[in-house]
Design a protein around this motif. Structure first.
Motif, PDB file in Angstrom:
ATOM      1  N   VAL A 123       0.966  -1.181   0.094  1.00 31.92           N
ATOM      2  CA  VAL A 123       0.115  -0.067  -0.016  1.00 31.92           C
ATOM      3  C   VAL A 123       0.824   1.223  -0.212  1.00 31.92           C
ATOM      4  CG1 VAL A 123      -1.699   1.346   1.166  1.00 31.92           C
ATOM      5  CG2 VAL A 123      -1.737  -1.321   1.177  1.00 31.92           C
ATOM      6  N   ILE A 124       0.312   2.168  -0.782  1.00 34.87           N
ATOM      7  CA  ILE A 124       1.251   3.435  -0.921  1.00 34.87           C
ATOM      8  C   ILE A 124       0.217   4.687  -0.933  1.00 34.87           C
ATOM      9  CG2 ILE A 124       3.366   2.325  -1.851  1.00 34.87           C
ATOM     10  CD1 ILE A 124       2.505   3.971  -4.644  1.00 34.87           C
ATOM     11  N   ASP A 125       0.769   5.742  -0.931  1.00 31.76           N
ATOM     12  CA  ASP A 125      -0.078   7.086  -1.233  1.00 31.76           C
ATOM     13  C   ASP A 125      -1.294   7.457  -0.215  1.00 31.76           C
ATOM     14  OD1 ASP A 125      -1.039   9.585  -2.471  1.00 31.76           O
ATOM     15  OD2 ASP A 125      -1.106   8.736  -4.441  1.00 31.76           O
ATOM     16  N   HIS A 126      -1.128   8.269   0.577  1.00 34.91           N
ATOM     17  CA  HIS A 126      -1.936   8.543   1.380  1.00 34.91           C
ATOM     18  C   HIS A 126      -1.905  10.413   1.512  1.00 34.91           C
ATOM     19  CE1 HIS A 126      -1.156   4.571   2.763  1.00 34.91           C
ATOM     20  NE2 HIS A 126      -2.536   4.539   2.647  1.00 34.91           N
ATOM     21  N   SER A 127      -1.893  10.888   0.398  1.00 35.97           N
ATOM     22  CA  SER A 127      -1.853  12.439   0.466  1.00 35.97           C
ATOM     23  C   SER A 127      -3.192  12.942   0.620  1.00 35.97           C
ATOM     24  CB  SER A 127      -1.105  12.903  -0.641  1.00 35.97           C
ATOM     25  OG  SER A 127      -1.903  12.394  -1.919  1.00 35.97           O
ATOM     26  N   HIS A 128      -4.144  12.305   0.018  1.00 39.67           N
ATOM     27  CA  HIS A 128      -5.473  12.707   0.017  1.00 39.67           C
ATOM     28  C   HIS A 128      -6.492  12.005   0.987  1.00 39.67           C
ATOM     29  CE1 HIS A 128      -3.884  15.028  -3.347  1.00 39.67           C
ATOM     30  NE2 HIS A 128      -4.939  15.756  -3.244  1.00 39.67           N
ATOM     31  N   VAL A 129      -6.370  12.299   2.297  1.00 39.80           N
ATOM     32  CA  VAL A 129      -7.241  11.799   3.178  1.00 39.80           C
ATOM     33  C   VAL A 129      -7.992  12.525   4.173  1.00 39.80           C
ATOM     34  CG1 VAL A 129      -5.682   9.468   3.219  1.00 39.80           C
ATOM     35  CG2 VAL A 129      -5.129  11.397   4.560  1.00 39.80           C
ATOM     36  N   PHE A 130      -8.495  12.119   5.279  1.00 39.05           N
ATOM     37  CA  PHE A 130      -9.074  12.858   6.201  1.00 39.05           C
ATOM     38  C   PHE A 130     -10.137  13.920   5.637  1.00 39.05           C
ATOM     39  CE2 PHE A 130      -4.570  12.887   8.165  1.00 39.05           C
ATOM     40  CZ  PHE A 130      -4.985  11.415   8.743  1.00 39.05           C
ATOM     41  N   LYS A 131     -11.196  13.405   4.893  1.00 33.30           N
ATOM     42  CA  LYS A 131     -12.342  14.043   4.295  1.00 33.30           C
ATOM     43  C   LYS A 131     -11.840  15.056   3.052  1.00 33.30           C
ATOM     44  CE  LYS A 131     -15.955  15.370   6.865  1.00 33.30           C
ATOM     45  NZ  LYS A 131     -16.898  14.266   6.219  1.00 33.30           N
ATOM     46  N   ASN A 132     -10.957  16.121   3.778  1.00 38.64           N
ATOM     47  CA  ASN A 132     -10.878  17.113   2.703  1.00 38.64           C
ATOM     48  C   ASN A 132      -9.447  17.029   1.972  1.00 38.64           C
ATOM     49  OD1 ASN A 132     -13.552  18.001   3.228  1.00 38.64           O
ATOM     50  ND2 ASN A 132     -12.830  19.924   3.869  1.00 38.64           N
ATOM     51  N   GLY A 133      -8.865  15.987   2.154  1.00 39.15           N
ATOM     52  CA  GLY A 133      -7.357  15.730   1.448  1.00 39.15           C
ATOM     53  C   GLY A 133      -6.360  16.671   1.880  1.00 39.15           C
ATOM     54  N   THR A 134      -6.129  17.491   1.183  1.00 35.76           N
ATOM     55  CA  THR A 134      -4.822  18.408   1.498  1.00 35.76           C
ATOM     56  C   THR A 134      -5.482  19.901   2.208  1.00 35.76           C
ATOM     57  OG1 THR A 134      -4.658  19.360  -0.752  1.00 35.76           O
ATOM     58  CG2 THR A 134      -3.478  17.304  -0.267  1.00 35.76           C
ATOM     59  N   ILE A 135      -6.570  20.357   2.260  1.00 32.52           N
ATOM     60  CA  ILE A 135      -7.143  21.309   2.908  1.00 32.52           C
ATOM     61  C   ILE A 135      -8.206  20.937   4.147  1.00 32.52           C
ATOM     62  CG2 ILE A 135      -6.948  22.542   0.641  1.00 32.52           C
ATOM     63  CD1 ILE A 135      -9.987  21.974   0.235  1.00 32.52           C
ATOM     64  N   TRP A 136      -7.744  20.093   4.873  1.00 32.99           N
ATOM     65  CA  TRP A 136      -8.650  19.708   5.888  1.00 32.99           C
ATOM     66  C   TRP A 136      -8.390  20.723   7.040  1.00 32.99           C
ATOM     67  CZ3 TRP A 136      -5.689  18.670  10.253  1.00 32.99           C
ATOM     68  CH2 TRP A 136      -4.582  17.898  10.158  1.00 32.99           C
ATOM     69  N   ASP A 137      -9.358  21.100   7.900  1.00 34.91           N
ATOM     70  CA  ASP A 137      -9.153  21.598   9.037  1.00 34.91           C
ATOM     71  C   ASP A 137     -10.075  21.156  10.164  1.00 34.91           C
ATOM     72  OD1 ASP A 137     -11.766  22.716   8.270  1.00 34.91           O
ATOM     73  OD2 ASP A 137     -10.963  24.784   7.890  1.00 34.91           O
ATOM     74  N   ALA A 138     -10.215  21.933  11.141  1.00 34.24           N
ATOM     75  CA  ALA A 138     -11.111  21.489  12.383  1.00 34.24           C
ATOM     76  C   ALA A 138     -12.578  21.414  11.930  1.00 34.24           C
ATOM     77  CB  ALA A 138     -10.877  22.191  13.826  1.00 34.24           C
ATOM     78  N   ARG A 142     -15.614  18.586  12.950  1.00 33.81           N
ATOM     79  CA  ARG A 142     -16.681  18.649  13.676  1.00 33.81           C
ATOM     80  C   ARG A 142     -17.838  18.606  13.161  1.00 33.81           C
ATOM     81  NH1 ARG A 142     -12.997  23.654  16.352  1.00 33.81           N
ATOM     82  NH2 ARG A 142     -11.952  22.307  17.833  1.00 33.81           N
ATOM     83  N   TYR A 143     -17.902  19.095  11.623  1.00 29.78           N
ATOM     84  CA  TYR A 143     -19.145  18.637  10.872  1.00 29.78           C
ATOM     85  C   TYR A 143     -19.430  17.148  10.671  1.00 29.78           C
ATOM     86  CZ  TYR A 143     -22.413  18.792   6.912  1.00 29.78           C
ATOM     87  OH  TYR A 143     -23.414  18.547   6.285  1.00 29.78           O
ATOM     88  N   GLY A 144     -18.326  16.427  10.206  1.00 34.93           N
ATOM     89  CA  GLY A 144     -18.196  15.019  10.087  1.00 34.93           C
ATOM     90  C   GLY A 144     -18.927  14.380  11.420  1.00 34.93           C
ATOM     91  N   ILE A 145     -18.350  14.929  12.482  1.00 36.29           N
ATOM     92  CA  ILE A 145     -19.008  14.185  13.739  1.00 36.29           C
ATOM     93  C   ILE A 145     -20.626  14.437  13.859  1.00 36.29           C
ATOM     94  CG2 ILE A 145     -18.644  14.144  16.249  1.00 36.29           C
ATOM     95  CD1 ILE A 145     -15.792  14.636  15.591  1.00 36.29           C
ATOM     96  N   LYS A 146     -20.729  15.688  13.756  1.00 32.45           N
ATOM     97  CA  LYS A 146     -22.047  16.149  14.009  1.00 32.45           C
ATOM     98  C   LYS A 146     -23.098  15.392  13.208  1.00 32.45           C
ATOM     99  CE  LYS A 146     -25.123  20.082  13.854  1.00 32.45           C
ATOM    100  NZ  LYS A 146     -24.858  21.823  13.460  1.00 32.45           N
ATOM    101  N   GLU A 147     -22.672  14.948  11.720  1.00 32.22           N
ATOM    102  CA  GLU A 147     -23.686  14.359  10.985  1.00 32.22           C
ATOM    103  C   GLU A 147     -23.293  13.039  10.772  1.00 32.22           C
ATOM    104  OE1 GLU A 147     -25.480  15.946   8.645  1.00 32.22           O
ATOM    105  OE2 GLU A 147     -25.251  17.321   9.954  1.00 32.22           O
ATOM    106  N   PRO A 206      -0.090  21.635  11.340  1.00 32.27           N
ATOM    107  CA  PRO A 206      -1.074  22.615  11.268  1.00 32.27           C
ATOM    108  C   PRO A 206      -1.334  23.219  12.512  1.00 32.27           C
ATOM    109  CG  PRO A 206      -2.180  20.390  11.181  1.00 32.27           C
ATOM    110  CD  PRO A 206      -0.881  20.117  11.157  1.00 32.27           C
ATOM    111  N   GLY A 207      -2.299  24.052  12.570  1.00 31.30           N
ATOM    112  CA  GLY A 207      -2.322  24.743  13.961  1.00 31.30           C
ATOM    113  C   GLY A 207      -3.055  23.723  14.933  1.00 31.30           C
ATOM    114  N   GLU A 208      -2.753  24.217  16.252  1.00 34.83           N
ATOM    115  CA  GLU A 208      -3.237  23.200  17.552  1.00 34.83           C
ATOM    116  C   GLU A 208      -4.682  22.806  17.515  1.00 34.83           C
ATOM    117  OE1 GLU A 208      -3.018  23.342  22.454  1.00 34.83           O
ATOM    118  OE2 GLU A 208      -2.122  24.892  21.230  1.00 34.83           O
TER     119      GLU A 208
END
Length: 236
Positions: A123-138, A142-147, A206-208
């Protein structure tokens, strides 16, 4: 690398940002924790001594980079699956992709060794993960958890071509998927996440507030991975 091993480098570029590097290293270490087959990878430093076979590096590229050991492989095709000695690892991959919300699993990020000595995938390549790929933020977490997005079929839909190859060439074992989900749920905890984060260069971080939200989101997805597995079973 010191032994002149060829590697693939991903380094900071303004057009793609630092989260590509963060995502790659974080998911590499998390994949190691859950036992997925990955090429040896890690963090290195690019400088004027770096050997650049493609002649693309420049002084602006210097600094910390993510490296992945180059592996010679066969293009992943459907007909290969029945010959893979580690094809049952697909259940682990399926769970892992759903933990990290990976909607970019395709035939180019499964490397296949196909020889008399070894027939397996890596397995390789995990650059686009965590819902929004390379532009994710808090906010996206939080929206994902709420939904209640652990019930979403977005990952299955986005990766349907790759997953479909396995579904069509394996007798799907619901119990194996559920057992992998239980196993991985018990592995992913706050100390594991903090341990990985402590290894990442501050230049990539990224930020804390975003980091706190990422940890909360991953623990939330791990906590609900059994329910997610049932969605996979029903919708595959």
């Amino acid at each position: 690398m010191n032994d002149n091993t060829n590697v693939i480098l991903k380094y900071y570029r303004k057009d793609i940002g630092k989260l590509v590097l963060f995502n790659e290293y974080f998911c590499y270490k998390l994949a190691e924790c859950v036992g997925l087959p990955m090429p040896q990878s890690g963090i290195c430093i690019i400088n004027e001594k770096t050997i650049d076979n493609n002649h693309v590096l420049c002084p602006e590229s210097y600094g910390y980079a993510f490296y992945s050991t180059y592996l010679s492989s066969t293009i992943f095709k459907q007909g290969i699956i029945k010959h893979l000695t580690n094809r049952q690892m697909f259940y682990r991959l399926l769970v892992f992709d759903h933990i990290i919300f990976n909607t970019d699993r395709n035939e180019f990020n499964l490397l296949t060794t196909f020889s008399k000595k070894d027939t397996s995938f890596t397995v390789i390549d995990h650059s686009h993960v965590f819902k929004n790929g390379t532009i994710w933020d808090a906010n996206c977490f939080r929206y994902g958890i709420k939904e209640n997005d652990y019930l979403s079929t977005e990952i299955l839909d986005a990766n349907s071509k790759m997953y479909g190859m396995f579904f069509q060439n394996m007798l799907f074992n619901e119990d194996m998927l559920t057992e992998e989900a239980k196993r991985i749920k018990n592995i992913i905890d706050m100390p594991i996440l903090d341990g990985i984060l402590n290894e990442i260069p501050k230049e990539w971080m990224p930020g804390e507030n975003d980091i706190l939200a990422l940890k909360e989101y991953l623990l939330y997805r791990a906590e609900h991975i059994i329910e997610t597995s049932q969605v996979i079973i029903e919708r595959r």
